[in-house]
Scaffold this motif. Structure first.
Motif, PDB file in Angstrom:
ATOM      1  N   UNK A   1       1.338  -1.366   0.060  1.00  0.00           N
ATOM      2  CA  UNK A   1       0.279   0.204  -0.069  1.00  0.00           C
ATOM      3  C   UNK A   1       0.652   1.362  -0.487  1.00  0.00           C
ATOM      4  N   UNK A   2       1.144   1.359   0.564  1.00  0.00           N
ATOM      5  CA  UNK A   2       2.587   2.148   0.434  1.00  0.00           C
ATOM      6  C   UNK A   2       3.255   2.484  -0.711  1.00  0.00           C
ATOM      7  N   UNK A   3       3.623   1.661  -1.813  1.00  0.00           N
ATOM      8  CA  UNK A   3       4.262   1.947  -2.777  1.00  0.00           C
ATOM      9  C   UNK A   3       3.208   2.006  -4.083  1.00  0.00           C
ATOM     10  N   UNK A   4       1.513   2.100  -3.266  1.00  0.00           N
ATOM     11  CA  UNK A   4       0.462   2.125  -3.977  1.00  0.00           C
ATOM     12  C   UNK A   4       0.684   3.526  -4.107  1.00  0.00           C
ATOM     13  N   UNK A   5       0.176   4.229  -2.867  1.00  0.00           N
ATOM     14  CA  UNK A   5      -0.170   5.787  -2.149  1.00  0.00           C
ATOM     15  C   UNK A   5       0.993   6.671  -2.901  1.00  0.00           C
ATOM     16  N   UNK A   6       2.831   5.931  -3.430  1.00  0.00           N
ATOM     17  CA  UNK A   6       3.435   6.515  -3.553  1.00  0.00           C
ATOM     18  C   UNK A   6       3.076   7.318  -5.254  1.00  0.00           C
ATOM     19  N   UNK A   7       2.727   6.094  -5.363  1.00  0.00           N
ATOM     20  CA  UNK A   7       2.508   6.285  -7.085  1.00  0.00           C
ATOM     21  C   UNK A   7       0.679   6.524  -7.577  1.00  0.00           C
ATOM     22  N   UNK A   8       0.223   7.072  -6.498  1.00  0.00           N
ATOM     23  CA  UNK A   8      -1.161   7.799  -6.785  1.00  0.00           C
ATOM     24  C   UNK A   8      -2.040   6.601  -7.275  1.00  0.00           C
ATOM     25  N   UNK A   9      -1.785   5.606  -6.585  1.00  0.00           N
ATOM     26  CA  UNK A   9      -3.272   4.400  -7.155  1.00  0.00           C
ATOM     27  C   UNK A   9      -4.723   4.103  -6.296  1.00  0.00           C
ATOM     28  N   UNK A  10      -3.818   4.611  -4.935  1.00  0.00           N
ATOM     29  CA  UNK A  10      -5.089   4.793  -3.933  1.00  0.00           C
ATOM     30  C   UNK A  10      -4.560   5.543  -2.883  1.00  0.00           C
ATOM     31  N   UNK A  11      -5.216   5.767  -1.480  1.00  0.00           N
ATOM     32  CA  UNK A  11      -4.811   7.171  -0.867  1.00  0.00           C
ATOM     33  C   UNK A  11      -4.770   7.058   0.461  1.00  0.00           C
ATOM     34  N   UNK A  12      -4.663   5.675   0.817  1.00  0.00           N
ATOM     35  CA  UNK A  12      -4.060   5.569   2.057  1.00  0.00           C
ATOM     36  C   UNK A  12      -3.759   4.512   2.237  1.00  0.00           C
ATOM     37  N   UNK A  13      -2.575   4.446   3.405  1.00  0.00           N
ATOM     38  CA  UNK A  13      -1.272   2.480   2.291  1.00  0.00           C
ATOM     39  C   UNK A  13      -1.168   2.539   4.403  1.00  0.00           C
ATOM     40  N   UNK A  14      -2.582   2.534   5.317  1.00  0.00           N
ATOM     41  CA  UNK A  14      -2.566   2.274   6.241  1.00  0.00           C
ATOM     42  C   UNK A  14      -2.922   0.269   6.317  1.00  0.00           C
ATOM     43  N   UNK A  15      -2.015  -0.463   6.981  1.00  0.00           N
ATOM     44  CA  UNK A  15      -2.492  -2.053   6.658  1.00  0.00           C
ATOM     45  C   UNK A  15      -4.073  -2.705   7.268  1.00  0.00           C
ATOM     46  N   UNK A  16      -4.824  -3.575   6.378  1.00  0.00           N
ATOM     47  CA  UNK A  16      -5.997  -3.387   6.950  1.00  0.00           C
ATOM     48  C   UNK A  16      -6.061  -4.721   7.815  1.00  0.00           C
ATOM     49  N   UNK A  17      -4.866  -5.396   8.359  1.00  0.00           N
ATOM     50  CA  UNK A  17      -4.984  -6.502   9.041  1.00  0.00           C
ATOM     51  C   UNK A  17      -4.793  -5.573  10.897  1.00  0.00           C
ATOM     52  N   UNK A  18      -4.577  -5.157  10.952  1.00  0.00           N
ATOM     53  CA  UNK A  18      -3.962  -4.544  12.481  1.00  0.00           C
ATOM     54  C   UNK A  18      -4.006  -3.366  12.387  1.00  0.00           C
ATOM     55  N   UNK A  19      -4.401  -2.046  11.288  1.00  0.00           N
ATOM     56  CA  UNK A  19      -4.599  -0.859  11.732  1.00  0.00           C
ATOM     57  C   UNK A  19      -4.021   0.172  12.420  1.00  0.00           C
ATOM     58  N   UNK A  20      -2.651  -0.425  12.298  1.00  0.00           N
ATOM     59  CA  UNK A  20      -1.298  -0.129  13.305  1.00  0.00           C
ATOM     60  C   UNK A  20      -0.162   0.973  12.291  1.00  0.00           C
ATOM     61  N   UNK A  21      -0.166   0.517  11.500  1.00  0.00           N
ATOM     62  CA  UNK A  21       0.957   1.153  11.394  1.00  0.00           C
ATOM     63  C   UNK A  21       0.866   0.852   9.090  1.00  0.00           C
ATOM     64  N   UNK A  22       1.435   1.933   8.362  1.00  0.00           N
ATOM     65  CA  UNK A  22       1.308   1.578   7.048  1.00  0.00           C
ATOM     66  C   UNK A  22       1.791   0.191   6.836  1.00  0.00           C
ATOM     67  N   UNK A  23       1.329   0.220   5.270  1.00  0.00           N
ATOM     68  CA  UNK A  23       1.391  -1.419   4.636  1.00  0.00           C
ATOM     69  C   UNK A  23       2.868  -0.902   4.163  1.00  0.00           C
ATOM     70  N   UNK A  24       4.099  -1.206   4.567  1.00  0.00           N
ATOM     71  CA  UNK A  24       5.398  -1.331   3.875  1.00  0.00           C
ATOM     72  C   UNK A  24       5.661  -3.159   3.229  1.00  0.00           C
ATOM     73  N   UNK A  25       6.362  -3.020   3.136  1.00  0.00           N
ATOM     74  CA  UNK A  25       7.280  -4.141   2.731  1.00  0.00           C
ATOM     75  C   UNK A  25       7.272  -5.293   3.921  1.00  0.00           C
ATOM     76  N   UNK A  26       8.512  -3.846   5.505  1.00  0.00           N
ATOM     77  CA  UNK A  26       9.143  -4.679   6.395  1.00  0.00           C
ATOM     78  C   UNK A  26       7.934  -4.559   7.232  1.00  0.00           C
ATOM     79  N   UNK A  27       6.548  -4.351   7.238  1.00  0.00           N
ATOM     80  CA  UNK A  27       5.580  -4.200   8.054  1.00  0.00           C
ATOM     81  C   UNK A  27       4.814  -5.593   7.974  1.00  0.00           C
ATOM     82  N   UNK A  28       4.621  -5.359   6.431  1.00  0.00           N
ATOM     83  CA  UNK A  28       3.771  -6.627   5.742  1.00  0.00           C
ATOM     84  C   UNK A  28       4.475  -7.732   6.123  1.00  0.00           C
ATOM     85  N   UNK A  29       6.190  -8.271   6.131  1.00  0.00           N
ATOM     86  CA  UNK A  29       6.812  -9.681   6.083  1.00  0.00           C
ATOM     87  C   UNK A  29       7.413  -9.762   7.675  1.00  0.00           C
ATOM     88  N   UNK A  30       7.271  -9.014   8.207  1.00  0.00           N
ATOM     89  CA  UNK A  30       7.655  -8.925  10.078  1.00  0.00           C
ATOM     90  C   UNK A  30       6.908  -8.299  11.004  1.00  0.00           C
TER      91      UNK A  30
END
Length: 88
Positions: free
Chosen positions: A49-78
């Motif tokens: 989601x972080x990359x999609x927000x950067x490319x203006x594909x979506x507006x928000x980059x929050x993690x849908x599972x935990x709503x705690x952080x942005x969904x970056x690669x690091x967050x998504x994997x670990x």
């Protein structure tokens, strides 16, 4: 995992160690799609989601599972609790 350790050689430059890394990556005996995803992850071009927000594909980059952080690669994997559950 060995590739994450610094190479102990005074004669090699950073470019040489990166070439060695990529050569070893492409020789790993796994399906091509796995090597390709590893390559995409190292280049940070997976569709997080972080990359999609950067490319203006979506507006928000929050993690849908935990709503705690942005969904970056690091967050998504670990970092995400759901990811930790998967690894356990």
């Amino acid at each position: 995992m060995d590739l994450s350790k610094p190479i102990e050689s005074t004669s090699s430059s950073n470019g040489d160690s990166m070439r060695q890394f990529w050569k070893k990556l492409w020789k790993i005996q796994v399906p091509h799609k796995i090597r390709h995803n590893i390559w995409r992850a190292t280049r940070d071009i997976l569709t997080t989601k972080v990359n999609l927000v950067y490319r203006h594909v979506i507006l928000e980059g929050g993690c849908e599972e935990c709503d705690d952080n942005l969904e970056s690669l690091l967050h998504l994997c670990w970092e995400c609790l759901k990811a930790r559950e998967s690894w356990m």
